[in-house]
Enzyme design. Sequence first.
Site, PDB file in Angstrom:
ATOM      1  CG  LEU B  14      47.856  37.905  35.472  1.00 40.92           C
ATOM      2  CD1 LEU B  14      47.677  39.027  34.309  1.00 40.92           C
ATOM      3  CD2 LEU B  14      48.779  36.828  35.420  1.00 40.92           C
ATOM      4  CG  HIS B  15      44.722  40.108  41.225  1.00 39.12           C
ATOM      5  ND1 HIS B  15      46.020  40.548  41.513  1.00 39.12           N
ATOM      6  CD2 HIS B  15      44.602  38.617  41.630  1.00 39.12           C
ATOM      7  CE1 HIS B  15      46.595  39.600  42.039  1.00 39.12           C
ATOM      8  NE2 HIS B  15      45.844  38.407  42.281  1.00 39.12           N
ATOM      9  CB  ALA B  16      40.243  43.226  38.775  1.00 44.19           C
TER      10      ALA B  16
END
Lengths: 576, 94
Positions: B14-16
Amino acid sequence: MKRLAGIPASRGICIGPVFQFIRQELVVTDCKVDDPQKEIERLNAAIGAAKEQISKIYEKALTEASQADAEIFQAHLMILEDPEMLSEVRKKIESRKCSAESAMKETAQAFSDMMAAMKDEYFAARATDILDVGNRVLRVLMGVAESPTANLKTPSVIVADDLTPSDTVLLDKSLVIGFCTARGSATSHTAILARGLGIPAVAGVGESILNSCNASQIILDGTNGEAILDPDQAMVKDYEQRIQTARTIREASVKHAHEPAVTIDGRHLEVVSNIGNVEGARSSIENGAEGVGLLRTEFLYLERSSLPTEEEQYQAYKAILDVFGNLPVILRTLDVGGDKEIPYMGLAAESNSFLGQRALRLCLVRPDIFKPQLRAALRAGVGRNLKIMFPMVATASEVRAARKVMDECIAELRKENIPFAENIEIGIMVEIPSAALVADQLAKEVDFFSIGTNDLSQYTMAADRTNPKVADLSNAFFPAVLRLIRDVISAAHKEGKWVGMCGELAGEPLAAPILLGLGLDEFSMNPPMVPVVKQILRNLNAQEMQALAEQALQLESPQEIQQLVKDKVPFIAELV
Amino acid sequence: MKETTVTVNNKVGLHARPASLFVQAAAKYSSNIQVSCQDPDTKELREANAKSILGVLTLGVFQGMSIKIQADGADEEQAVETLAELVKNNFGED
C-alpha cells in the site's frame, strides 16, 4: 579564485555568471489571533490557490518533463487534500488561536518528521514533498513570489542548496547553462535534470558556494566534479580551450559519422548499435552504425496478453533487418525472468530473479517460447547478415543444448520447405563470471562472444545495480571486471573467434582506450554514442593503448583507472 | 458498521500509486472509513483514516500483509466492497 571539489553529476564544462537560487526564508512567528474563524478562511483560500498553482505545474511538467516528474505533483495535490493533515491545521488554529501560517508550518513539519522517521528512501522523498507543499501554502499566505527565478534574465549557472522538482519545473531552461548545488548527489533530481538537458552539473560542493555573489564568474567542470569561483584569466583561457577542443571533436564526429573507425596505426574497429525496435534501427543508420551488436527482442513480448506468434516475430525481425541490408545484425534471444511482469508466460516469482531461471535458462525449458523465436529469426535472416546470440550462458553444455534446439528448428523448416538462412553465426553473451572463466571452452562452441558488462559487473561484484546503496560497486571500471574482459578477449582470439561488447562500457568514452588496448573487435552502444566513439578510436593508437590497458589493470579503483585515462588521453576528458 | 479483512498481494504493497488509488477510491464515499493492520514485528495494531494519503502511507503495508477495512455511514457496504475489490485485483497492476 576559489576551487571547490564536488560530485560530478552531469558531464561537460561551462563558464558563466552565478545565479543564486534563494528561497525567500519564510519566517513565521507564533502570534495569537483574535478571530480563529477568519484564519481558517484565510487557510482555505490559500489552499485553494496552492492547488491551482500545483495543477498548472502539473500540466507544464506533463509537456516539458517526464510522466514520472509530473506524477510528483499529483502526489502533492493529494497531500494538500489530506483530511488528517488539514483537520490538524484547523484544530491548531482553533485550540491555540494561532495564525494560519504557524499552524500550517508546524503541522507540515510534524507530518514530514513522521515520514522521515520511517528511514526508507521512498518515505524520505514523501517527507520532502510534504514540506514542499506546506511551504507553497505558506508562500501564498505570506504573499511571497512562487519562484525565486523570476529575475533570471541572462544565461547563468544556477547555484542552490539543492533543488526540488517544483523549483526546476518553473525554471526557464534556455537560461540555465549549468547547476552547482551545495548538497545533493549524482542521483538527485537536479543531476538527472541536468543530464536530460545535456548541461554540466556539480553536486555537493559544500555550503560556502551559497555565499558567492550573484553575477560573479564561475567555471563548472561537471566531468571532473569541480567548481571554480572567480577564476583568474589564465584559468578561464585554459577552460575555454578545453570547451573548444570538445566542440571540435563533437563536430568532427558528426561530420565523419558515416566513415569507418580506423585507429592511427590502421586497425579497423567495428562500431555498431544496441537497439530494441525499428525506430532504433533508423537512428542507427543516421548515426553511422555499421550494423547492430545487440538487437533486443523483449519488445515483442512485453505489454500483451499472449505469446507473439512465429509469423508476427518474423515480420518484426524482417522489418528491422531490411533497414540494415547487408550490415551485420546480432539478434539476442529472449532475455526475461521473474523480474519482468509477463503474466501470460506464467513465470513463477523467484526470491532472486537475477540469479534465477531467466533468459536462455528459461528458453531451454520452454520450447513453446524458444522454438517460434528461433524459427522466426532463421526465416527472417534469408538474404541478410543475421547472427543469433544467446543470453545468460554459464556453461558449455547450455550452448550445446541451445544449438540442439536450433538444429531441430532447421530440420523442421527444411522438412516444411520453408526458406531460412543457412550457416548463421552463433554467439553468446558473456555476462556471468563463470562464462568468462571458462571462455576458452566456450570459444570452441561458438563463432563469437559479446560481453555484457552491466550484468558481468553486478555478478562479479555481487552488487545489485538497481540498489542505490551498492550501485557504486556495480561498476565495470573495477579491475576485477576489466581483468575478466581481458581474459575473455584473449581466450577467444586464441580460438580465432572475435569479441564484441554490448554493455554500457562499450559506449563509455573513458573506456574506449582500455578496450582498444585489450583487443576488443566490436563496440556496440546506443546509437547517439556511435559517432563519438568512432571519433575517439580514430585518434588513438592501438599499439600504445595496450600499455595503457596493462597499466590500468594494475590499479585498484574505477576512479584511479579513469584518472589514468584522463591523464594519458587528455582529449577524452573534454568529451560530453 | 461494516468491515472486511483482505491480504495485500501486489508488489509494492500500500504505497506509491496503489496507495493513491486506494485513498482516491475511499474519498468517493461519505462514510468514515478506517484501515488497520498489525505490525509484523511488534504485533502492535496500527490504524489510519482511509481518506488520508499520509495516514495510509505511514501504516507501512507491504506485500503479503493483511489489512482490515472498516466503514461506518450511509454507504458503508459499498465502500468496503469497492476498497476490498481494489486490493484483491492488485490495484489493476497485472
